[in-house]
Every structure is written in C-alpha cells, then in structure tokens.
Design a protein around this motif. Structure first.
Motif, short mmCIF file in Angstrom:
data_model
loop_
_atom_site.label_atom_id
_atom_site.label_comp_id
_atom_site.label_asym_id
_atom_site.label_seq_id
_atom_site.Cartn_x
_atom_site.Cartn_y
_atom_site.Cartn_z
N GLY A 256 21.65 -26.43 -34.24
CA GLY A 256 22.74 -26.35 -35.21
C GLY A 256 23.10 -27.65 -35.88
N TRP A 257 22.34 -28.72 -35.60
CA TRP A 257 22.69 -30.01 -36.18
C TRP A 257 22.33 -30.09 -37.66
N GLY A 258 21.51 -29.19 -38.16
CA GLY A 258 21.03 -29.34 -39.52
C GLY A 258 20.19 -30.61 -39.61
N TRP A 259 20.24 -31.28 -40.75
CA TRP A 259 19.51 -32.55 -40.86
C TRP A 259 20.26 -33.61 -40.07
N THR A 260 19.54 -34.28 -39.19
CA THR A 260 20.21 -35.17 -38.25
C THR A 260 19.41 -36.45 -38.04
N VAL A 261 20.14 -37.50 -37.73
CA VAL A 261 19.53 -38.78 -37.36
C VAL A 261 20.10 -39.19 -36.01
N VAL A 262 19.24 -39.67 -35.11
CA VAL A 262 19.68 -40.19 -33.82
C VAL A 262 19.14 -41.61 -33.70
N ILE A 263 20.01 -42.54 -33.36
CA ILE A 263 19.60 -43.95 -33.24
C ILE A 263 19.85 -44.43 -31.82
N GLU A 264 18.85 -45.11 -31.27
CA GLU A 264 18.96 -45.71 -29.94
C GLU A 264 19.27 -47.18 -30.12
N HIS A 265 20.33 -47.64 -29.47
CA HIS A 265 20.73 -49.04 -29.58
C HIS A 265 20.28 -49.79 -28.33
N PRO A 266 20.14 -51.09 -28.43
CA PRO A 266 19.49 -51.83 -27.34
C PRO A 266 20.16 -51.75 -25.98
N ASP A 267 21.47 -51.55 -25.92
CA ASP A 267 22.14 -51.62 -24.62
C ASP A 267 22.46 -50.25 -24.03
N GLY A 268 21.68 -49.25 -24.39
CA GLY A 268 21.85 -47.94 -23.76
C GLY A 268 22.72 -46.97 -24.55
N TRP A 269 23.30 -47.43 -25.61
CA TRP A 269 24.09 -46.53 -26.45
C TRP A 269 23.18 -45.78 -27.41
N ILE A 270 23.58 -44.55 -27.71
CA ILE A 270 22.85 -43.70 -28.65
C ILE A 270 23.87 -43.08 -29.60
N THR A 271 23.56 -43.03 -30.88
CA THR A 271 24.47 -42.40 -31.83
C THR A 271 23.75 -41.27 -32.55
N ARG A 272 24.50 -40.18 -32.79
CA ARG A 272 23.96 -39.04 -33.55
C ARG A 272 24.79 -38.83 -34.81
N TYR A 273 24.08 -38.55 -35.90
CA TYR A 273 24.70 -38.28 -37.20
C TYR A 273 24.14 -36.93 -37.64
N ALA A 274 25.02 -35.93 -37.85
CA ALA A 274 24.50 -34.58 -38.07
C ALA A 274 25.12 -33.91 -39.29
N HIS A 275 24.49 -32.80 -39.70
CA HIS A 275 24.86 -31.98 -40.86
C HIS A 275 24.62 -32.71 -42.18
N LEU A 276 23.66 -33.61 -42.19
CA LEU A 276 23.41 -34.44 -43.37
C LEU A 276 22.82 -33.62 -44.52
N SER A 277 23.07 -34.10 -45.74
CA SER A 277 22.41 -33.50 -46.91
C SER A 277 21.12 -34.24 -47.22
N ALA A 278 21.00 -35.45 -46.73
CA ALA A 278 19.77 -36.23 -46.94
C ALA A 278 19.61 -37.21 -45.78
N ASN A 279 18.36 -37.40 -45.37
CA ASN A 279 18.05 -38.43 -44.38
C ASN A 279 17.38 -39.59 -45.10
N LEU A 280 17.82 -40.79 -44.82
CA LEU A 280 17.33 -41.97 -45.53
C LEU A 280 16.55 -42.89 -44.62
N THR A 281 16.13 -42.39 -43.46
CA THR A 281 15.37 -43.23 -42.55
C THR A 281 14.33 -42.36 -41.85
#
Ligand code: ZN
Length: 325
Positions: A256-281
């Motif tokens: 259900g995330w639709g277009w989504t980006v997930v980013i892994e950061h160096p210290d164990g954090w992860i961020t999710r960005y969801a329901h996007l209309s466009a992915n730029l990466t």
C-alpha cells in the motif's frame, strides 16, 4: 480536509511464525539491500495464479516473507507443495510467492486528478484504466466528482531482503473489546516541527500532520501507524532527512505504499517516504541531506495527497516527531 488524509486500512495477513534454518554461510559480497524479484508491470485482471520465485535469505522467516509480500503463509504454502508438510524453509531454497489480487473498486475523481495520476495510484497502466472506463477513451478530461471503475488486478510482487518493515503486531487486528486510542499526535493540526542538526524536515514549508505515529482507527479497524502523514500538495519536493544510501525506490502496491523511497543511514536509522507521485532517486544511490528524492503524491493506499514519513532504528519503528523536538 487534512483530517481525512492518510492511508486507508490495509489487510495484513494473519499468519503464524515459522523459523528458517539458516544453513551454510552467507556468500561473501552479498550486501544487505533490496532484491527486486519481479520487474514486470501490473498484470491484467484474470491473470490469476501467477507466482514469483524468491530465494530464501539469511534471517528470513516464512512469516516475514509473507508479510513483506503482502500474502498469507497459507497462500505461499498453497503454491509450494514442499512447504506444506514442513514447518521450516532452508536458506538458499527457492520458493514461489503467489501474486496478490486487488479487488475491483471505484474511485471518485478529485479536483486536479487526471487519468494518468489515477492509474498510477492503483498500480494500473493508463490503457487498463481507460479500458475499464471506455467513455474516457476519446481522451476527454475526467471531471471532479466523476466515478471511475477500478478493475480487479494483480499487484506486482516485490520482496526486499533485510528485516520486515511490518511488525508482526500489526498483523493482529485489535480485539473487538479493545478501544483504539488515537494518539495526541494524530490530532495535531500544526505540530510546528523544525529541522534539527541531524534531521531535516522532509517537506519544506508543510507541517500539518494529519495522522500521527501509533495506534489509530481506520475504516473501523485498529492498526499501528508506523510513521506520520504530512499533508502537502502533489508535486511538493520530498527531501532526504539525512544522508544515506537508497535501499528502495520503486512502486510497492503490495503493502500500500504506492511509489516509495527507503533510505538507509550510516548509524542504523532508516527512513521511508511513501505515496509519492514521482521518485527522483534510484536504488543503490547515495543521497545527501536535503536532496530531493521524490515528490508528494497520492499513490497506493492513500486518501489524499500527503507524505507518509517513517523512521526506524534498525527497522524498529520510531516516532518521527520525537526526532524533531
Ligand atoms: Zn502514513
């Protein structure tokens, strides 16, 4: 109407955990990251019975695989006879993951939506959407308020390696007797968050949070909301909250995330960005803090334009608002 913007309740299969015996050694050079299993587009209605091979990874459980694929363990067993009599699956074994059907539904057009946007929202091609709504085959615009048929469809199956993004607790619907308490953050209309030294607010200039982190009720069902919904117009740039490496950049209609980006950061954090209309990466890219990685949209299980922003510490969900105080 910000208060109505967010995700609609989704069906997470209720399944029982099974343990994977991890035999052997993970091959040197295998990096944690995303393994896209199926690159194919959305199949037409009626293409039932399709399945996708998946090689069992270290740390996998059948439950975890099922949750990530958005199907039940029994559905996986149904297309893998060898798993029916066994409570375990072996590392490296290739199993079949059945595609998931999404039922037919209708969509009421809102101002500014066109057929392309609506098709994308449901994981359809424009051709498929028009075929189901032949009165718009001439290319005439769809008026706001018009009701479109969304045909039954097979949604693409993708599986990522690594830990589940859906905790098993979310698979358990709240008991009827349990009252789901809306968190204070869920009712916050203007949280006035600001960027800290480490964390950049992902949508500059938009601070209204329509749904906060934690338990909430959607369509009468209790569920855990592992993130916050930030209301912003379609097209608003979405920026990386921190520098990191892109784990996923893809459509994920299974969950259900639709277009989504997930980013892994160096210290164990992860961020999710969801329901996007466009992915730029793209998957595998390194991004810097503040880099536009997508645009706000309304794709997937979403009831209006917003950014779903999720933060995890080693895949354990954390309230993003706790990072912006
Ligand atoms: Zn959300």
């Amino acid at each position: 109407m910000p208060s109505s913007v967010g995700e609609t309740g989704g069906g997470v299969p209720r399944v029982s955990p099974l343990v994977v015996y991890a035999r052997g050694i993970v091959r040197k050079g295998v990096v944690a990251g995303v393994r896209r299993l199926v690159l194919g587009g959305v199949l037409l209605c009626g293409a039932a019975g399709a399945a996708t091979p998946y090689r069992v990874q270290a740390g996998d459980t059948l439950l975890g695989i099922a949750l990530r694929a958005g199907v039940s363990v029994s559905a996986i067993r149904a297309v893998n006879p060898a798993l029916r009599a066994s409570s375990t699956v072996q590392l490296g074994r290739v199993i079949q993951i059945p595609d998931r059907s999404a039922p037919a539904t209708t969509h009421t057009v809102t101002a500014g939506q066109n057929l392309t946007v609506i098709a994308r929202k449901y994981g359809l091609t424009l051709t498929q959407l028009v075929r189901a709504n032949p009165k718009y085959a001439s290319g005439r615009p769809v008026p706001a308020g018009a009701r479109l048929s969304i045909p039954a469809r097979q949604v693409p199956v993708y599986l990522t390696t690594g830990r589940d993004t859906v905790a098993p607790a979310a698979a358990r619907p709240a008991a009827r007797s349990t009252r789901v308490v809306t968190t204070p953050a869920a009712t916050a209309r203007s949280a006035s968050p600001r960027s800290s030294a480490a964390w950049l607010w992902p949508v500059t200039g938009y601070t209204t949070v329509s749904s906060g982190f934690g338990g909430r009720t959607l369509e009468g069902e209790g569920e855990q909301h592992y993130g916050i919904d930030i209301v912003a117009p379609v097209g608003t740039p979405v920026r990386a909250a921190r520098a990191g490496r892109v784990l996923e950049s893809r459509p994920d209609y299974q969950r259900g995330w639709g277009w989504t980006v997930v980013i892994e950061h160096p210290d164990g954090w992860i961020t999710r960005y969801a329901h996007l209309s466009a992915n730029l990466t793209k998957q595998g890219e390194w991004v810097v803090r503040g880099q536009p990685i997508g645009r706000v949209g309304d794709t997937g299980r979403s009831t209006g334009p917003h950014l779903h922003f999720g933060t995890y510490l080693r895949w354990n969900p954390r309230d993003p608002m706790s990072l912006y105080r």
